[in-house]
Enzyme design. Sequence first.
Site, PDB file in Angstrom:
ATOM      1  N   GLY A 295      13.107  -0.030  63.699  1.00 44.11           N
ATOM      2  CA  GLY A 295      12.686  -1.279  63.065  1.00 44.11           C
ATOM      3  C   GLY A 295      13.775  -2.343  63.138  1.00 44.11           C
ATOM      4  O   GLY A 295      13.490  -3.530  63.366  1.00 44.11           O
TER       5      GLY A 295
ATOM      6  N   ASN B 185       9.899  -3.079  51.088  1.00 43.24           N
ATOM      7  CA  ASN B 185      10.311  -1.683  51.032  1.00 43.24           C
ATOM      8  C   ASN B 185      10.613  -1.194  49.624  1.00 43.24           C
ATOM      9  O   ASN B 185      10.412  -0.037  49.308  1.00 43.24           O
ATOM     10  CB  ASN B 185      11.529  -1.461  51.932  1.00 43.24           C
TER      11      ASN B 185
ATOM     12  N   GLN C  10       7.262  -1.156  56.859  1.00 43.63           N
ATOM     13  CA  GLN C  10       6.742  -0.404  55.708  1.00 43.63           C
ATOM     14  C   GLN C  10       5.229  -0.361  55.647  1.00 43.63           C
ATOM     15  O   GLN C  10       4.668   0.504  54.975  1.00 43.63           O
ATOM     16  CB  GLN C  10       7.288  -1.005  54.395  1.00 43.63           C
TER      17      GLN C  10
ATOM     18  N   HIS D  57      10.251   6.175  62.020  1.00 46.33           N
ATOM     19  CA  HIS D  57      10.509   7.165  60.965  1.00 46.33           C
ATOM     20  C   HIS D  57       9.903   6.796  59.615  1.00 46.33           C
ATOM     21  O   HIS D  57      10.067   7.520  58.639  1.00 46.33           O
ATOM     22  CB  HIS D  57      12.016   7.423  60.826  1.00 46.33           C
TER      23      HIS D  57
ATOM     24  N   THR E 110      16.754   3.070  80.261  1.00 47.40           N
ATOM     25  CA  THR E 110      15.700   4.019  80.638  1.00 47.40           C
ATOM     26  C   THR E 110      14.909   4.435  79.405  1.00 47.40           C
ATOM     27  O   THR E 110      15.491   4.889  78.412  1.00 47.40           O
ATOM     28  CB  THR E 110      16.337   5.258  81.306  1.00 47.40           C
TER      29      THR E 110
ATOM     30  N   CYS F 122      18.407   2.089  52.222  1.00 45.09           N
ATOM     31  CA  CYS F 122      19.348   1.560  53.203  1.00 45.09           C
ATOM     32  C   CYS F 122      20.599   0.993  52.544  1.00 45.09           C
ATOM     33  O   CYS F 122      21.604   0.834  53.200  1.00 45.09           O
ATOM     34  CB  CYS F 122      18.686   0.494  54.049  1.00 45.09           C
TER      35      CYS F 122
HETATM   36  C1  LIG Z   1      11.116  -3.290  55.715  1.00 42.41           C
HETATM   37  C2  LIG Z   1      12.049  -2.595  56.652  1.00 42.41           C
HETATM   38  N1  LIG Z   1      12.390  -3.193  57.794  1.00 42.41           N
HETATM   39  C3  LIG Z   1      13.224  -2.614  58.678  1.00 42.41           C
HETATM   40  C4  LIG Z   1      13.780  -1.378  58.424  1.00 42.41           C
HETATM   41  C5  LIG Z   1      14.737  -0.781  59.421  1.00 42.41           C
HETATM   42  O1  LIG Z   1      14.111   0.195  60.215  1.00 42.41           O
HETATM   43  P1  LIG Z   1      14.993   1.253  61.049  1.00 42.41           P
HETATM   44  O2  LIG Z   1      15.632   2.144  60.058  1.00 42.41           O
HETATM   45  O3  LIG Z   1      13.991   1.963  61.926  1.00 42.41           O
HETATM   46  O4  LIG Z   1      15.953   0.485  61.857  1.00 42.41           O
HETATM   47  C6  LIG Z   1      13.461  -0.728  57.233  1.00 42.41           C
HETATM   48  C7  LIG Z   1      14.088   0.573  56.902  1.00 42.41           C
HETATM   49  O5  LIG Z   1      14.396   0.869  55.770  1.00 42.41           O
HETATM   50  C8  LIG Z   1      12.562  -1.349  56.331  1.00 42.41           C
HETATM   51  O6  LIG Z   1      12.219  -0.760  55.184  1.00 42.41           O
END
Ligand SMILES: Cc1ncc(COP(=O)(O)O)c(C=O)c1O
Length: 375
Positions: free
Chosen positions: A71, A151, A179, A201, A237, A322
């Site tokens: 993401g 999130n 999300q 994920h 790749t 995060c």
């Molecule tokens: C709203 C949102 N955007 C982006 C991301 C980032 O995604 P990734 O962990 O696959 O880089 C997250 C991950 O917590 C998210 O909740």
Amino acid sequence: MRRIYLDYNASTPIDPAVAAAMLPFVEQHFGNPSSGHWASIGARVALDTARSQVATLLGCHSDEVVFTSGGSEANNLALKGVFFKLREKGNHIVMTSIEHPAVVEPCRFLERLGAKITLLPVDATGRIDPDDLRVAITPRTILVSVMHANNEVGTIQPIEACARIAKEHGTLFHTDAAQSAGKIPTDINKLGVDLLSIAGHKLYAPKGVGALFVRRGVSLEPLIHGAGHEAGRRASTESALLAVGLGKACELARDLAAMERVRALRDHFWTESQKRFGNRIVLNGHPTHRLPNTLNVSFVGRIGAEILARLDNVAATTGSACHSGRVELSPVLKAMGIEPGVGMGAVRFSLGRATTRDEIDTVIAQLADVLAAAG
Ligand SMILES: Cc1ncc(COP(=O)(O)O)c(C=O)c1O
């Protein structure tokens, strides 16, 4: 105490059907999808299939899907890709005050290169007002980025209305659907967006893979220059292994029936908690425009991290995973104007396909013990 996982917004387990689809690409099909010989055929066909599975979930064409590492990369490609392509036309980007760091930080970076960023405020439920967007757009605006669903609190934004406004002004519109994909419909034509990010994920695929939908006719500067992979939009790749995982997960995510079961469990969690804890808890986020799996509650006058420390068999989070570990009020709750005495007590429970009613009842009983012990 048995372990209970209620942190599906941080990450989901890999669905067994996803793992099974990936296995042949661990064991056999190692060829480079771009090679022209027998060893590449399996990977090439699988990559095409995966791309069309992602496209079907989003309602777009296969050639509008760019595989990324997740993401964050999808968001970076959208924001930086548009800025570098259109900087002659303008330097103004509009986003909301509750975006994920994967949008905020690329924008901060672009500010250092001359971008002007406008933040749209949110109300106490975490929603923006499309009229604020109308006022924010200027002739120099090149991109509007509004997350589909938050999130932390799960609030869903009025994307259709916002995308319509952007279109009226001839401005590109991006949404971070990391999300929302797999939890609510994410059809790009209904939403009316030009760019949309997803993260593997968060929808039962592995970490390290995601995708960006890029509407036909929208041109981006790549972040990674090299050979012409992904139609020149991302060199390197392609991993058929990871793409197959994301593709299968997207195929499974089309069936939102499982999410209705999750919604019922989430609602049971909230109603039972209200019965047990009364005005000692409050809901953070929008009461109805909210992801079906997300329950962010504040234990008034308490510290969310301390409550979770006493529930050490329960995986949940006090902010966004995060950036957990911080004790200050999360930027999202701050932007929503939640008072510190309430916001510091916030805990995000996010449910998933494997969550059971028994698990929810166990957590409620444990919470009751923790709150009683705390007096
Ligand atoms: C709203 C949102 N955007 C982006 C991301 C980032 O995604 P990734 O962990 O696959 O880089 C997250 C991950 O917590 C998210 O909740």
